[in-house]
Design an enzyme around this catalytic site. Structure first.
Site, PDB file in Angstrom:
ATOM      1  N   ALA A   1       0.802  -1.223   0.000  1.00  0.00           N
ATOM      2  CA  ALA A   1       0.000   0.000   0.000  1.00  0.00           C
ATOM      3  C   ALA A   1       0.834   1.273   0.000  1.00  0.00           C
ATOM      4  O   ALA A   1       0.710   2.116  -0.900  1.00  0.00           O
ATOM      5  CB  ALA A   1      -0.946  -0.012   1.197  1.00  0.00           C
TER       6      ALA A   1
ATOM      7  N   ARG B   1       2.717   1.473 -16.209  1.00  0.00           N
ATOM      8  CA  ARG B   1       2.643   2.893 -15.866  1.00  0.00           C
ATOM      9  C   ARG B   1       4.032   3.508 -15.660  1.00  0.00           C
ATOM     10  O   ARG B   1       4.156   4.592 -15.100  1.00  0.00           O
ATOM     11  CB  ARG B   1       1.785   3.077 -14.619  1.00  0.00           C
TER      12      ARG B   1
ATOM     13  N   CYS C   1      -5.947  -6.594   4.754  1.00  0.00           N
ATOM     14  CA  CYS C   1      -7.102  -6.613   5.657  1.00  0.00           C
ATOM     15  C   CYS C   1      -8.193  -7.561   5.157  1.00  0.00           C
ATOM     16  O   CYS C   1      -9.042  -8.006   5.935  1.00  0.00           O
ATOM     17  CB  CYS C   1      -7.686  -5.218   5.798  1.00  0.00           C
TER      18      CYS C   1
ATOM     19  N   SER D   1       0.237  -4.122  -4.118  1.00  0.00           N
ATOM     20  CA  SER D   1      -0.986  -3.323  -3.994  1.00  0.00           C
ATOM     21  C   SER D   1      -2.222  -4.176  -3.706  1.00  0.00           C
ATOM     22  O   SER D   1      -3.201  -4.158  -4.444  1.00  0.00           O
ATOM     23  CB  SER D   1      -1.208  -2.512  -5.277  1.00  0.00           C
TER      24      SER D   1
ATOM     25  N   ASN E   1      -2.010   3.900   2.871  1.00  0.00           N
ATOM     26  CA  ASN E   1      -2.346   4.537   1.593  1.00  0.00           C
ATOM     27  C   ASN E   1      -2.202   6.051   1.670  1.00  0.00           C
ATOM     28  O   ASN E   1      -1.727   6.695   0.728  1.00  0.00           O
ATOM     29  CB  ASN E   1      -3.762   4.144   1.174  1.00  0.00           C
TER      30      ASN E   1
ATOM     31  N   ARG F   1       2.637  10.253 -11.229  1.00  0.00           N
ATOM     32  CA  ARG F   1       1.648  11.215 -11.717  1.00  0.00           C
ATOM     33  C   ARG F   1       2.243  12.620 -11.818  1.00  0.00           C
ATOM     34  O   ARG F   1       1.881  13.399 -12.708  1.00  0.00           O
ATOM     35  CB  ARG F   1       0.431  11.249 -10.785  1.00  0.00           C
TER      36      ARG F   1
ATOM     37  N   VAL G   1      15.504  -6.210  -0.647  1.00  0.00           N
ATOM     38  CA  VAL G   1      16.602  -5.312  -0.315  1.00  0.00           C
ATOM     39  C   VAL G   1      17.194  -5.775   1.013  1.00  0.00           C
ATOM     40  O   VAL G   1      16.485  -5.902   2.015  1.00  0.00           O
ATOM     41  CB  VAL G   1      16.122  -3.852  -0.228  1.00  0.00           C
TER      42      VAL G   1
ATOM     43  N   ASP H   1       3.222   0.352   7.556  1.00  0.00           N
ATOM     44  CA  ASP H   1       3.277  -0.372   8.826  1.00  0.00           C
ATOM     45  C   ASP H   1       4.647  -0.369   9.491  1.00  0.00           C
ATOM     46  O   ASP H   1       4.803  -0.890  10.593  1.00  0.00           O
ATOM     47  CB  ASP H   1       2.836  -1.831   8.613  1.00  0.00           C
TER      48      ASP H   1
END
Length: 460
Positions: free
Chosen positions: A13, A74, A47, A43, A312, A24, A84, A290
């Site tokens: 998220a 995108r 939950c 993504s 988010n 964007r 990593v 988190d």
């Protein structure tokens, strides 16, 4: 102008929201974006995993908002199954390992986002790594549990822990036809509530056929000759047979990379950031989701509150900053809702022990009402507990346990907490009323009226 490189560590998220927002704002000619994700998926809604397990969601892919392929289309160089393993802050680079081939390589960055998430708490107990023992945090974790449930012939499940994850997984396993036992160390389930409210949850879970054992300290996972979990043992000498064991003890921030690199961590081990989600003391490093601690607006201190809603929002703020814009995340009031079978559970703000730790003097008020007008068909009982500051009457927290239509009323309290309202002001709110939706006096307002009386009775 030279092209900058943004490296994102973590593909759920916060990480991918940050990458998408930065994209964007800046095209590939201005900003190259490389994202690393150790799992197979990106993504997705962690939950939603209990509802997939329980069969309310048709399949795993229903939980995925955007696939790796969609992110790549995108203009994001997304590398899945790549972890990593080292941050070189002085050299502005990260070392990543391909989990399938084992090969490693360094990637330079101009800007770095750490969105490494959280991991299920796995106590160091004998048998904790046995087959059939599952922690649930990622979609990969959920897939492993589903595979295990399909393989097992038995129908006995033990859930260790009775927080949000524990009670939601208990419900999911009941819906799959398992006989469920929940073991937890506390006096009552749902430690995110005060014990008196947790007691309501305990009673309801037992009534639903979920065996809930309080004060049970797990000491060992017993295994069979194949190395598969067969029972859970507790300090009292009891053994609870299990064909599958789910760990619902909670999660902790996944911050080993940050710790090794010397980044600032808070009391619960989460990364510390400023209001723009920049890591404190580091101009070109951001962190969210988190793995961070956030400001508790009621208590005035940082807390680790791992929720997808926050992640988010963090990602949007981070992406704006990394993409050359500006945004902030002011903090939270600690709102959360859950359910187990037909019981709804909600809280926002402080519990009694939170208020005590913050040095606040407070009063409490608890009321029982109904979700609709009492005469309306389907009216369900609900209990509301409210905390208010003793001298000022400032609202400090609300907890709700009840039937259908109870939990989302906590949003009224969340808005009031964010606005710094007093319980006197809360009583005057013009809330919607009609018999199918509420009694004439909404339960939140009834609790507020009682809290006002408690404040006045307490005096200074």
């Amino acid at each position: 102008m030279a092209t900058e490189r943004l490296v994102v560590v973590g593909g759920d998220a916060a990480g991918m929201s940050a990458a998408s927002q930065a994209r964007r704002l800046k095209g590939p000619a201005e900003l190259e974006i490389v994202a690393f994700e150790r799992g197979h998926f990106t993504s997705y809604s962690a939950c939603g995993i209990p509802y997939w397990v329980g069969g309310r969601v048709a399949g795993r892919d229903e939980l995925i908002a955007r696939t790796p392929e969609e992110h790549r289309a995108r203009g994001i160089d997304l590398r899945t199954r790549t972890e990593v393993v080292e941050l070189d802050l002085s050299g502005s680079r990260v070392r990543a390992r391909d989990l399938d081939s084992g090969s490693e390589s360094w990637t330079d960055y101009d800007k770095l986002v750490l969105a490494t998430g959280a991991r299920p708490v796995r106590p160091r107990l004998p048998g904790i790594g046995a087959h059939g023992v599952h922690g649930i945090q990622s979609l990969d974790d959920g897939q492993r549990l589903m595979d295990s449930l399909e393989r097992t012939q038995g129908r006995r499940a033990v859930v260790v822990g009775a927080g949000y994850i524990g009670v939601e997984m208990a419900e999911a396993l009941v819906e799959r036809g398992f006989e469920v036992t929940v073991l937890h160390r506390g006096a009552q389930p749902m430690a995110t509530l005060d014990p008196d409210m947790g007691g309501l949850v305990h009673t309801a879970m037992n009534r639903m056929g979920i065996r809930t054992v309080s004060g049970a300290e797990v000491t060992k996972i017993l295994t069979d000759e194949r190395g598969r979990a067969r029972a859970v043992a507790t300090a009292g000498g009891e053994e609870y047979e299990a064909d599958v064991v789910v760990l619902g003890i909670g999660v902790e921030p996944r911050t080993a990379l940050a710790r090794a690199a010397g980044l600032p961590l808070g009391p619960s081990g989460g990364i510390l950031t400023d209001l723009s989600m920049r890591v404190r003391g580091h101009e070109n490093i951001w962190s969210g989701g988190d793995c961070v601690e956030v400001l508790d607006l009621v208590a005035g201190r940082t807390r680790h509150i791992p929720l997808g809603t926050h992640a988010n929002k963090h990602g949007q703020v981070i992406g704006s900053g990394a993409g050359g814009g500006y945004a902030t995340f002011p903090g939270v009031v600690g709102t959360a809702v859950s359910k187990v079978c037909d019981l709804e559970i909600a809280r926002t703000g402080l519990r009694e022990r939170d208020a005590l730790e913050a040095g606040l003097r407070f009063v409490t008020a608890t009321i029982t009402s109904t979700t609709t007008a009492g005469y309306y068909p389907g009216a369900a009982e609900m209990t509301v507990k409210m905390l208010a500051e003793r001298r000022t009457g400032r609202l400090l927290g609300v907890q709700i346990v009840g039937g259908a239509g109870s939990a989302k009323r906590v949003d009224i309290a969340a808005v009031a907490l964010t606005a710094g309202m007093t319980v006197d002001q809360l009583v005057t709110l013009d809330l919607g009323y009609a018999p199918p939706f509420s009694p004439v006096w909404d339960p939140i307002l009834v609790a507020a009226r009682k809290a006002v009386s408690a404040v006045r009775s307490a005096g200074v």
